[in-house]
Design a protein around this motif. Structure first.
Motif, PDB file in Angstrom:
ATOM      1  N   UNK A 298     -24.023 -23.962  33.015  1.00 63.11           N
ATOM      2  CA  UNK A 298     -25.420 -24.406  33.048  1.00 63.11           C
ATOM      3  C   UNK A 298     -25.881 -25.028  31.722  1.00 63.11           C
ATOM      4  N   UNK A 299     -25.140 -24.780  30.671  1.00 59.34           N
ATOM      5  CA  UNK A 299     -25.488 -25.399  29.385  1.00 59.34           C
ATOM      6  C   UNK A 299     -24.213 -25.651  28.589  1.00 59.34           C
ATOM      7  N   UNK A 300     -24.260 -26.541  27.593  1.00 58.61           N
ATOM      8  CA  UNK A 300     -23.056 -26.835  26.811  1.00 58.61           C
ATOM      9  C   UNK A 300     -22.667 -25.659  25.930  1.00 58.61           C
ATOM     10  N   UNK A 301     -21.376 -25.542  25.640  1.00 58.99           N
ATOM     11  CA  UNK A 301     -20.910 -24.563  24.654  1.00 58.99           C
ATOM     12  C   UNK A 301     -19.727 -25.185  23.929  1.00 58.99           C
ATOM     13  N   UNK A 302     -19.340 -24.592  22.810  1.00 54.12           N
ATOM     14  CA  UNK A 302     -18.178 -25.115  22.063  1.00 54.12           C
ATOM     15  C   UNK A 302     -16.885 -24.582  22.655  1.00 54.12           C
ATOM     16  N   UNK A 303     -16.958 -23.343  23.172  1.00 53.15           N
ATOM     17  CA  UNK A 303     -15.775 -22.675  23.718  1.00 53.15           C
ATOM     18  C   UNK A 303     -16.164 -21.995  25.028  1.00 53.15           C
ATOM     19  N   UNK A 304     -15.351 -22.217  26.049  1.00 53.17           N
ATOM     20  CA  UNK A 304     -15.566 -21.524  27.327  1.00 53.17           C
ATOM     21  C   UNK A 304     -14.307 -20.726  27.661  1.00 53.17           C
ATOM     22  N   UNK A 305     -14.505 -19.422  27.879  1.00 50.58           N
ATOM     23  CA  UNK A 305     -13.398 -18.536  28.247  1.00 50.58           C
ATOM     24  C   UNK A 305     -13.513 -18.231  29.738  1.00 50.58           C
ATOM     25  N   UNK A 306     -12.522 -18.642  30.509  1.00 47.99           N
ATOM     26  CA  UNK A 306     -12.573 -18.463  31.964  1.00 47.99           C
ATOM     27  C   UNK A 306     -11.366 -17.620  32.392  1.00 47.99           C
ATOM     28  N   UNK A 307     -11.661 -16.360  32.776  1.00 46.09           N
ATOM     29  CA  UNK A 307     -10.581 -15.415  33.077  1.00 46.09           C
ATOM     30  C   UNK A 307     -10.323 -15.393  34.584  1.00 46.09           C
TER      31      UNK A 307
ATOM     32  N   UNK B 120     -12.078 -29.045  38.930  1.00 44.02           N
ATOM     33  CA  UNK B 120     -12.644 -30.343  38.547  1.00 44.02           C
ATOM     34  C   UNK B 120     -13.900 -30.147  37.692  1.00 44.02           C
ATOM     35  N   UNK B 121     -14.741 -29.188  38.100  1.00 45.62           N
ATOM     36  CA  UNK B 121     -15.994 -28.951  37.361  1.00 45.62           C
ATOM     37  C   UNK B 121     -15.704 -28.441  35.949  1.00 45.62           C
ATOM     38  N   UNK B 122     -14.725 -27.540  35.815  1.00 49.69           N
ATOM     39  CA  UNK B 122     -14.371 -27.013  34.490  1.00 49.69           C
ATOM     40  C   UNK B 122     -13.786 -28.125  33.614  1.00 49.69           C
ATOM     41  N   UNK B 123     -12.956 -28.954  34.220  1.00 50.73           N
ATOM     42  CA  UNK B 123     -12.314 -30.058  33.518  1.00 50.73           C
ATOM     43  C   UNK B 123     -13.377 -31.051  33.031  1.00 50.73           C
ATOM     44  N   UNK B 124     -14.312 -31.383  33.914  1.00 50.39           N
ATOM     45  CA  UNK B 124     -15.384 -32.318  33.557  1.00 50.39           C
ATOM     46  C   UNK B 124     -16.237 -31.751  32.426  1.00 50.39           C
ATOM     47  N   UNK B 125     -16.459 -30.433  32.461  1.00 54.42           N
ATOM     48  CA  UNK B 125     -17.252 -29.763  31.418  1.00 54.42           C
ATOM     49  C   UNK B 125     -16.562 -29.915  30.061  1.00 54.42           C
ATOM     50  N   UNK B 126     -15.237 -29.718  30.047  1.00 51.95           N
ATOM     51  CA  UNK B 126     -14.472 -29.875  28.795  1.00 51.95           C
ATOM     52  C   UNK B 126     -14.610 -31.305  28.277  1.00 51.95           C
ATOM     53  N   UNK B 127     -14.492 -32.266  29.158  1.00 50.92           N
ATOM     54  CA  UNK B 127     -14.523 -33.677  28.747  1.00 50.92           C
ATOM     55  C   UNK B 127     -15.927 -34.110  28.332  1.00 50.92           C
ATOM     56  N   UNK B 128     -16.931 -33.685  29.078  1.00 53.29           N
ATOM     57  CA  UNK B 128     -18.304 -34.123  28.821  1.00 53.29           C
ATOM     58  C   UNK B 128     -18.833 -33.582  27.497  1.00 53.29           C
ATOM     59  N   UNK B 129     -18.576 -32.290  27.254  1.00 49.29           N
ATOM     60  CA  UNK B 129     -19.191 -31.644  26.081  1.00 49.29           C
ATOM     61  C   UNK B 129     -18.216 -31.480  24.919  1.00 49.29           C
TER      62      UNK B 129
ATOM     63  N   UNK C 291     -15.878 -29.376  24.966  1.00 43.71           N
ATOM     64  CA  UNK C 291     -15.688 -27.926  24.900  1.00 43.71           C
ATOM     65  C   UNK C 291     -14.210 -27.574  25.027  1.00 43.71           C
ATOM     66  N   UNK C 292     -13.746 -26.637  24.218  1.00 43.67           N
ATOM     67  CA  UNK C 292     -12.420 -26.062  24.436  1.00 43.67           C
ATOM     68  C   UNK C 292     -12.541 -25.077  25.594  1.00 43.67           C
ATOM     69  N   UNK C 293     -11.816 -25.353  26.677  1.00 47.09           N
ATOM     70  CA  UNK C 293     -11.875 -24.477  27.853  1.00 47.09           C
ATOM     71  C   UNK C 293     -10.541 -23.735  27.937  1.00 47.09           C
ATOM     72  N   UNK C 294     -10.611 -22.415  27.797  1.00 46.73           N
ATOM     73  CA  UNK C 294      -9.408 -21.574  27.869  1.00 46.73           C
ATOM     74  C   UNK C 294      -9.423 -20.847  29.207  1.00 46.73           C
ATOM     75  N   UNK C 295      -8.417 -21.112  30.016  1.00 48.87           N
ATOM     76  CA  UNK C 295      -8.397 -20.567  31.371  1.00 48.87           C
ATOM     77  C   UNK C 295      -7.146 -19.720  31.569  1.00 48.87           C
ATOM     78  N   UNK C 296      -7.326 -18.486  32.001  1.00 47.36           N
ATOM     79  CA  UNK C 296      -6.166 -17.719  32.447  1.00 47.36           C
ATOM     80  C   UNK C 296      -6.076 -17.878  33.959  1.00 47.36           C
ATOM     81  N   UNK C 297      -4.864 -18.026  34.450  1.00 52.38           N
ATOM     82  CA  UNK C 297      -4.736 -18.251  35.890  1.00 52.38           C
ATOM     83  C   UNK C 297      -3.303 -18.066  36.379  1.00 52.38           C
ATOM     84  N   UNK C 298      -3.194 -17.836  37.688  1.00 51.50           N
ATOM     85  CA  UNK C 298      -1.898 -17.921  38.382  1.00 51.50           C
ATOM     86  C   UNK C 298      -1.905 -19.135  39.301  1.00 51.50           C
ATOM     87  N   UNK C 299      -3.028 -19.835  39.330  1.00 51.92           N
ATOM     88  CA  UNK C 299      -3.291 -20.822  40.370  1.00 51.92           C
ATOM     89  C   UNK C 299      -2.669 -22.176  40.000  1.00 51.92           C
TER      90      UNK C 299
END
Ligand code: ATP
Ligand code: MG
Length: 233
Positions: free
Chosen positions: A168-177, A193-202, A204-212
């Motif tokens: 909902x707002x910009x951040x420098x770092x987003x942690x997505x577990x 796609x939304x997380x990726x766009x958020x990284x590109x737009x702002x 932001x370093x987006x750190x995602x843990x996933x098995x997906x």
């Protein structure tokens, strides 16, 4: 000798020899074991690893919810492991967003009110808040669900409320577990796609843990976590 010029991007997350151990009875668990990590602004970084590998512990160390046993971690230059609680609150308000594995929604609030929380902390005007909340809920496919409380939503819908609250707002770092852990593959693709766009737009370093695999496919870089250690995938 020719000097090679490199474009340096800001490093917004930096961990050095970062270690966290837990005692389970007589056993010592090395949940994070000497992690070195630099994450530049704008990177979409995926951390993969089996259950129990230490992914959530690493996220919690970066956000300051868990303190290191040894080593250090910095977020936008703030020494998170040593920072006071008030400094951490300030960091989360200004620079750090998170999508916790367990969502962390407030049960007494509606979906829209949950998403609104970071904007209220930022003293955004009510009119602007309403617009940003509506946009964030739309972006995660929950346009019609703003008035429902978490208890009235499915697990996947709750997870998407937590995602909207982060976006909902910009951040420098987003942690997505494991942000797509409760989602079907089509919804997971939209969220990725939304997380990726958020990284590109702002930026932001987006750190995602996933098995997906859907999320892994979009990564700028993939790291593998195994028994508390991190290595290139
Ligand atoms: N608060 C705690 N107390 C004791 N042991 C803990 C604690 N938190 C984590 N651990 C242990 O640390 C290790 C790493 O746990 P962590 O939750 O970081 O793994 P994970 O990779 O996130 O797993 P999952 O994919 O299941 O979410 C596990 O062995 C776990 O039992
Ligand atoms: Mg976890």
């Amino acid at each position: 000798m020719r000097v090679r010029r490199t474009i340096m991007r800001d490093t917004v997350v930096r961990a050095g020899a970062l270690t966290r151990t837990y005692r389970n009875g007589a056993e010592t668990v090395h949940a994070c074991d000497g992690i070195d990590l630099d994450v530049p602004a704008g990177e979409f970084l995926v951390i993969r690893g089996r259950s129990g590998a230490g992914k959530t512990t690493l996220m919690s160390l970066i956000s300051g919810l868990v303190r290191p046993t040894s080593g250090a971690v910095e977020v936008t230059g703030v020494d998170v492991g040593a920072a006071s609680e008030s400094r951490l609150v300030e960091l989360r308000r200004t620079a750090l967003a998170g999508i916790p594995q367990e969502f962390g929604l407030l049960d007494a609030l509606t979906a829209a009110e949950n998403v609104e929380v970071p904007l209220r902390l930022d003293a955004v005007s009510p009119k602007r808040r309403d617009r940003l909340v509506a946009e964030a809920l739309d972006a995660v496919g929950l346009g019609g669900h703003g008035r429902q409380r978490p208890g009235e939503l499915s697990g996947g819908q709750q997870q998407r409320v937590a995602i909207a609250r982060a976006l909902v707002r910009p951040s420098r770092v987003l942690l997505a577990d494991e942000p797509t852990g409760s989602l079907d593959s089509a919804t997971a693709a939209t969220i990725t796609d939304a997380l990726h766009a958020y990284a590109r737009t702002h930026g932001t370093a987006v750190l995602v843990t996933t098995h997906d695999p859907v999320v892994v496919a979009r990564a700028d870089r993939v790291l593998e976590m195994h028994d508390g250690r991190l290595r290139a995938a």
